[in-house]
Design a protein around this motif. Structure first.
Motif, PDB file in Angstrom:
ATOM      1  N   GLU A 104       3.503  44.490  59.430  1.00 44.51           N
ATOM      2  CA  GLU A 104       4.031  43.271  58.799  1.00 44.51           C
ATOM      3  C   GLU A 104       5.561  43.278  58.793  1.00 44.51           C
ATOM      4  O   GLU A 104       6.199  42.265  59.081  1.00 44.51           O
ATOM      5  CB  GLU A 104       3.483  43.157  57.374  1.00 44.51           C
ATOM      6  CG  GLU A 104       3.617  41.796  56.771  1.00 44.51           C
ATOM      7  CD  GLU A 104       2.791  40.740  57.483  1.00 44.51           C
ATOM      8  OE1 GLU A 104       3.246  39.574  57.535  1.00 44.51           O
ATOM      9  OE2 GLU A 104       1.703  41.053  57.994  1.00 44.51           O
ATOM     10  N   HIS A 107       6.793  42.800  62.313  1.00 44.34           N
ATOM     11  CA  HIS A 107       6.545  41.403  62.686  1.00 44.34           C
ATOM     12  C   HIS A 107       7.647  40.502  62.153  1.00 44.34           C
ATOM     13  O   HIS A 107       8.160  39.634  62.871  1.00 44.34           O
ATOM     14  CB  HIS A 107       5.175  40.955  62.164  1.00 44.34           C
ATOM     15  CG  HIS A 107       4.875  39.522  62.446  1.00 44.34           C
ATOM     16  ND1 HIS A 107       5.273  38.508  61.607  1.00 44.34           N
ATOM     17  CD2 HIS A 107       4.264  38.924  63.498  1.00 44.34           C
ATOM     18  CE1 HIS A 107       4.895  37.354  62.114  1.00 44.34           C
ATOM     19  NE2 HIS A 107       4.285  37.576  63.252  1.00 44.34           N
ATOM     20  N   ARG A 145       0.229  39.597  64.767  1.00 46.66           N
ATOM     21  CA  ARG A 145       0.026  39.527  63.317  1.00 46.66           C
ATOM     22  C   ARG A 145      -1.463  39.467  62.995  1.00 46.66           C
ATOM     23  O   ARG A 145      -1.944  40.145  62.091  1.00 46.66           O
ATOM     24  CB  ARG A 145       0.745  38.324  62.737  1.00 46.66           C
ATOM     25  CG  ARG A 145       0.679  38.298  61.236  1.00 46.66           C
ATOM     26  CD  ARG A 145       1.534  37.224  60.681  1.00 46.66           C
ATOM     27  NE  ARG A 145       1.771  37.473  59.279  1.00 46.66           N
ATOM     28  CZ  ARG A 145       2.447  36.691  58.521  1.00 46.66           C
ATOM     29  NH1 ARG A 145       3.011  35.614  59.019  1.00 46.66           N
ATOM     30  NH2 ARG A 145       2.601  36.964  57.254  1.00 46.66           N
ATOM     31  N   GLN A 149      -3.736  42.132  60.887  1.00 51.33           N
ATOM     32  CA  GLN A 149      -4.566  41.729  59.753  1.00 51.33           C
ATOM     33  C   GLN A 149      -6.022  42.141  59.963  1.00 51.33           C
ATOM     34  O   GLN A 149      -6.689  42.597  59.025  1.00 51.33           O
ATOM     35  CB  GLN A 149      -4.471  40.215  59.533  1.00 51.33           C
ATOM     36  CG  GLN A 149      -3.129  39.783  59.000  1.00 51.33           C
ATOM     37  CD  GLN A 149      -2.976  38.265  58.979  1.00 51.33           C
ATOM     38  OE1 GLN A 149      -3.686  37.544  59.657  1.00 51.33           O
ATOM     39  NE2 GLN A 149      -2.022  37.792  58.183  1.00 51.33           N
TER      40      GLN A 149
END
Length: 171
Positions: A104, A107, A145, A149
């Motif tokens: 994250e 990203h 992303r 996840q």
């Protein structure tokens, strides 16, 4: 082969440097399209192109080579210069290593680099093709992303031996 013959001087009329550069870039694009990453890797090593070596290594899933290339001075300098494509290789590496908490953060950093590069481009109305590569970067960022996840969800549910609800992630 034609490039080799031109460089060795076996062609009667020598092509210009620009023409050779065009041949090489088209040759690389052709092999990218054919997914011949071992050929591109060999070419990158012969020409000393660390960025191309990095791309071919992560496409071939050679994570040890990606790790070693990410610490070379030329790649570090490219990262410091703000190249979002090279920064994405760090995201791929974090996903491959299972360092999901870093995904994250990396990203967000890469998205900022892409947005900064986008700001520097001329307006879209100028009908310039420079935007297409950045749009592809944004698209890959979305995919990365989502991959991160999904990895977090599956990792969390595998500990509890339950099935993850991936429908909400993929909407």
């Amino acid at each position: 082969r034609l490039i080799e013959r031109a460089e060795e001087g076996h062609i009667s009329s020598q092509p210009s440097e620009e023409e050779l550069s065009l041949w090489e870039s088209r040759w690389v694009e052709l092999h990218r399209g054919l997914c011949q990453w071992s050929v591109i890797s060999t070419y990158a090593e012969m020409t000393g192109s660390p960025k191309l070596s990095l791309e071919s290594a992560w496409k071939a899933r050679d994570w040890d080579k990606v790790r070693s290339l990410c610490s070379t001075p030329s790649i570090v300098a490219t990262l410091e210069a703000g190249d979002p494509e090279v920064k994405m290789s760090e995201i791929f590496l974090a996903i491959a290593d299972g360092k999901l908490n870093e995904v994250e953060n990396l990203h967000a950093q890469t998205a900022q680099l892409c947005l900064y590069k986008w700001q520097l481009l001329p307006s879209v109305a100028a009908r310039c093709n420079a935007h297409s590569s950045l749009l592809q970067c944004f698209h890959r960022l979305v995919e990365l992303r989502e991959s991160g996840q999904i990895m977090v969800e599956t990792s969390t549910h595998s500990r509890g031996r339950t099935l993850p609800d991936l429908k909400n992630l993929l909407r």
